[in-house]
Design a protein around this motif. Sequence first.
Motif, PDB file in Angstrom:
ATOM      1  N   ASP A 259     -13.177 -13.615  -9.353  1.00 41.52           N
ATOM      2  CA  ASP A 259     -13.256 -13.192  -7.976  1.00 41.52           C
ATOM      3  C   ASP A 259     -14.346 -13.829  -7.121  1.00 41.52           C
ATOM      4  O   ASP A 259     -14.840 -13.313  -6.065  1.00 41.52           O
ATOM      5  CB  ASP A 259     -12.966 -11.614  -7.706  1.00 41.52           C
ATOM      6  CG  ASP A 259     -14.457 -11.103  -8.286  1.00 41.52           C
ATOM      7  OD1 ASP A 259     -15.236 -11.720  -8.997  1.00 41.52           O
ATOM      8  OD2 ASP A 259     -14.368  -9.692  -8.055  1.00 41.52           O
TER       9      ASP A 259
ATOM     10  N   ILE B 197     -14.781 -16.745  -5.550  1.00 44.61           N
ATOM     11  CA  ILE B 197     -14.328 -17.272  -4.186  1.00 44.61           C
ATOM     12  C   ILE B 197     -14.254 -16.064  -3.014  1.00 44.61           C
ATOM     13  O   ILE B 197     -14.920 -16.183  -1.923  1.00 44.61           O
ATOM     14  CB  ILE B 197     -13.080 -18.117  -4.161  1.00 44.61           C
ATOM     15  CG1 ILE B 197     -13.453 -19.283  -4.928  1.00 44.61           C
ATOM     16  CG2 ILE B 197     -12.677 -18.486  -2.692  1.00 44.61           C
ATOM     17  CD1 ILE B 197     -11.980 -20.601  -5.174  1.00 44.61           C
ATOM     18  N   ALA B 198     -13.455 -14.837  -3.568  1.00 43.21           N
ATOM     19  CA  ALA B 198     -13.517 -13.906  -2.623  1.00 43.21           C
ATOM     20  C   ALA B 198     -14.654 -13.160  -1.988  1.00 43.21           C
ATOM     21  O   ALA B 198     -15.017 -12.909  -1.259  1.00 43.21           O
ATOM     22  CB  ALA B 198     -12.244 -12.884  -3.398  1.00 43.21           C
ATOM     23  N   ARG B 199     -15.540 -12.951  -3.193  1.00 41.33           N
ATOM     24  CA  ARG B 199     -16.723 -12.384  -2.926  1.00 41.33           C
ATOM     25  C   ARG B 199     -17.645 -13.190  -2.139  1.00 41.33           C
ATOM     26  O   ARG B 199     -18.432 -12.588  -1.456  1.00 41.33           O
ATOM     27  CB  ARG B 199     -17.611 -12.056  -4.295  1.00 41.33           C
ATOM     28  CG  ARG B 199     -16.885 -11.037  -5.069  1.00 41.33           C
ATOM     29  CD  ARG B 199     -17.481 -10.323  -6.293  1.00 41.33           C
ATOM     30  NE  ARG B 199     -17.444 -11.587  -7.238  1.00 41.33           N
ATOM     31  CZ  ARG B 199     -18.341 -12.141  -7.579  1.00 41.33           C
ATOM     32  NH1 ARG B 199     -19.525 -11.952  -6.971  1.00 41.33           N
ATOM     33  NH2 ARG B 199     -18.454 -13.344  -8.716  1.00 41.33           N
ATOM     34  N   ASP B 200     -17.402 -14.496  -2.306  1.00 41.82           N
ATOM     35  CA  ASP B 200     -18.483 -15.507  -1.612  1.00 41.82           C
ATOM     36  C   ASP B 200     -18.073 -15.334  -0.084  1.00 41.82           C
ATOM     37  O   ASP B 200     -18.823 -15.348   0.811  1.00 41.82           O
ATOM     38  CB  ASP B 200     -18.471 -16.877  -2.257  1.00 41.82           C
ATOM     39  CG  ASP B 200     -19.037 -17.866  -1.294  1.00 41.82           C
ATOM     40  OD1 ASP B 200     -20.296 -17.766  -1.327  1.00 41.82           O
ATOM     41  OD2 ASP B 200     -18.305 -18.583  -0.461  1.00 41.82           O
ATOM     42  N   GLN B 201     -16.796 -15.321   0.035  1.00 38.28           N
ATOM     43  CA  GLN B 201     -16.186 -15.245   1.313  1.00 38.28           C
ATOM     44  C   GLN B 201     -16.761 -13.810   2.459  1.00 38.28           C
ATOM     45  O   GLN B 201     -16.936 -14.011   3.398  1.00 38.28           O
ATOM     46  CB  GLN B 201     -14.748 -15.420   1.444  1.00 38.28           C
ATOM     47  CG  GLN B 201     -14.336 -16.845   1.224  1.00 38.28           C
ATOM     48  CD  GLN B 201     -12.782 -16.938   0.743  1.00 38.28           C
ATOM     49  OE1 GLN B 201     -12.193 -16.060   0.738  1.00 38.28           O
ATOM     50  NE2 GLN B 201     -12.364 -18.067   0.836  1.00 38.28           N
ATOM     51  N   ALA B 202     -16.720 -12.967   1.531  1.00 39.15           N
ATOM     52  CA  ALA B 202     -16.981 -11.712   1.866  1.00 39.15           C
ATOM     53  C   ALA B 202     -18.391 -11.534   2.075  1.00 39.15           C
ATOM     54  O   ALA B 202     -19.007 -10.608   3.185  1.00 39.15           O
ATOM     55  CB  ALA B 202     -16.557 -10.455   1.035  1.00 39.15           C
TER      56      ALA B 202
ATOM     57  N   ASP C  49     -21.277 -17.567 -10.711  1.00 33.27           N
ATOM     58  CA  ASP C  49     -21.647 -17.245  -9.560  1.00 33.27           C
ATOM     59  C   ASP C  49     -23.105 -17.404  -9.438  1.00 33.27           C
ATOM     60  O   ASP C  49     -23.914 -16.521  -9.901  1.00 33.27           O
ATOM     61  CB  ASP C  49     -21.161 -15.633  -9.230  1.00 33.27           C
ATOM     62  CG  ASP C  49     -21.615 -15.133  -7.802  1.00 33.27           C
ATOM     63  OD1 ASP C  49     -22.463 -15.697  -7.145  1.00 33.27           O
ATOM     64  OD2 ASP C  49     -20.685 -14.395  -7.332  1.00 33.27           O
TER      65      ASP C  49
ATOM     66  N   GLY D 200     -12.547 -23.418  -1.911  1.00 32.49           N
ATOM     67  CA  GLY D 200     -13.710 -22.798  -2.459  1.00 32.49           C
ATOM     68  C   GLY D 200     -14.642 -23.569  -3.401  1.00 32.49           C
ATOM     69  O   GLY D 200     -15.839 -23.402  -3.598  1.00 32.49           O
TER      70      GLY D 200
ATOM     71  N   ARG E 100     -18.473 -24.270  -2.189  1.00 36.37           N
ATOM     72  CA  ARG E 100     -19.642 -23.018  -2.125  1.00 36.37           C
ATOM     73  C   ARG E 100     -20.703 -23.524  -3.222  1.00 36.37           C
ATOM     74  O   ARG E 100     -21.623 -22.957  -3.010  1.00 36.37           O
ATOM     75  CB  ARG E 100     -18.919 -21.721  -2.833  1.00 36.37           C
ATOM     76  CG  ARG E 100     -18.589 -21.930  -4.450  1.00 36.37           C
ATOM     77  CD  ARG E 100     -17.577 -20.419  -4.604  1.00 36.37           C
ATOM     78  NE  ARG E 100     -17.534 -20.501  -6.147  1.00 36.37           N
ATOM     79  CZ  ARG E 100     -16.295 -20.946  -6.974  1.00 36.37           C
ATOM     80  NH1 ARG E 100     -15.497 -21.920  -6.069  1.00 36.37           N
ATOM     81  NH2 ARG E 100     -16.419 -21.088  -8.195  1.00 36.37           N
TER      82      ARG E 100
END
Length: 400
Positions: free
Chosen positions: A34, A36-41, A86, A359, A362
């Motif tokens: 996850d 990409i999702a955590r980076d965006q959040a 990450d 993504g 990042r």
Amino acid sequence: MPTTPITAGARSAEEQRHATVRAARDVADDLAADAIARDQAGLPPIDEKARLCEAGLLAALTPPGPGRGVDWSTGCAVIRAIAAADSSVGAVLARHYVHAWSGRFYSAHHQATALEEESQRKHWLWTGSVRAPAPDDDTSAPDLTLRPRDTGHLLSGRRPVDTAVTVADQIVLDAVCTMTGEILVVRIPRSARGVTVEPAHDRLGQRVAGAGEIVLDRVTVTPGQLLGRRPHDEESAAPFTALAEPALRLALCHVALGIVEGALTEARDLTRGGHARSLPGEDPDLLLTYGELASAAQTATAVVHRATAVMGRALDAGSHLDAEEPASVAALVATAETVTSKAALEITTRVLELADAPGLDRFWRNARALTAHHPVTRRLRSIGEHYLNGSHRAVAAAFH
């Protein structure tokens, strides 16, 4: 979560090392799912801290001692594995590991031992910001001050902290004593009265690292929280204390290596999966590019591994460290920084030309955030000074 907590017990150091690395790989796989999702959040790393704690990595990444901790090489391997999945979490773990050594860097041996045992037992997450010795002509006012009282001190001021300041258990800082002018290193519980944090928002990269500015309003510092003195200049530092800053810089080199590894691996998988801008195996230019990038990554890895081995031996020497050794170690660390910074920026830029997928950017953003404020020129001049003149001064700091 598919991790195996590291449990204490009668196991050899080698078994403990393998168990720690296996746990790190499990956590890395979990984080990659996850990322990409955590980076965006871009939220504070509350969940990420819980994952590290549950896997036993916060307790494991403390200085080695009887039945606890890990050696420097193993700690760096864990940091790199996490950073490949990450890099924000890799940076959190890098600073945690190095700041967990603060007792040894700045205080007496018995105090350090008790502190490390408590840290392991309570699964503390460490962070901090200890400034490098300032140039002789630096006359700026201190940002943090310690005012003596009957027992202990009162700490006031504010300072940016690059990782985990929103979620850490212990924060290591240096401050100027208003009475003596000494620079003292202290540890502050995040939950202490008078401590507030202003989180950093909308960062370009390293968005999940938990960066922010710590604000301290007459925070009580007990004698037990005073770790020791930080020298005013490089020449007056005790040999082992002089390793504190290059150790942090080298740990962050492993974060940069993790970024490189993660970017290349993801780009390769995307290329194989048909997301490449050219078809693999049919474009010699594509093969040439991957060859160049893989070679750059391997070169950076070799340089960092050499510095890691030398740093590990210096840390093992402890109080028996030769007075001239820290400068040589710092020169190798500066070389590793120079090579890894260049490799991370080049590789993460060029992988965007190889594959087309959300993504992937990042990695470039994270590499840029990690290296943007650390100019290569100063490092190269210091390396040159050490090479030409055999300077005993520590090579110029790059990460503050």
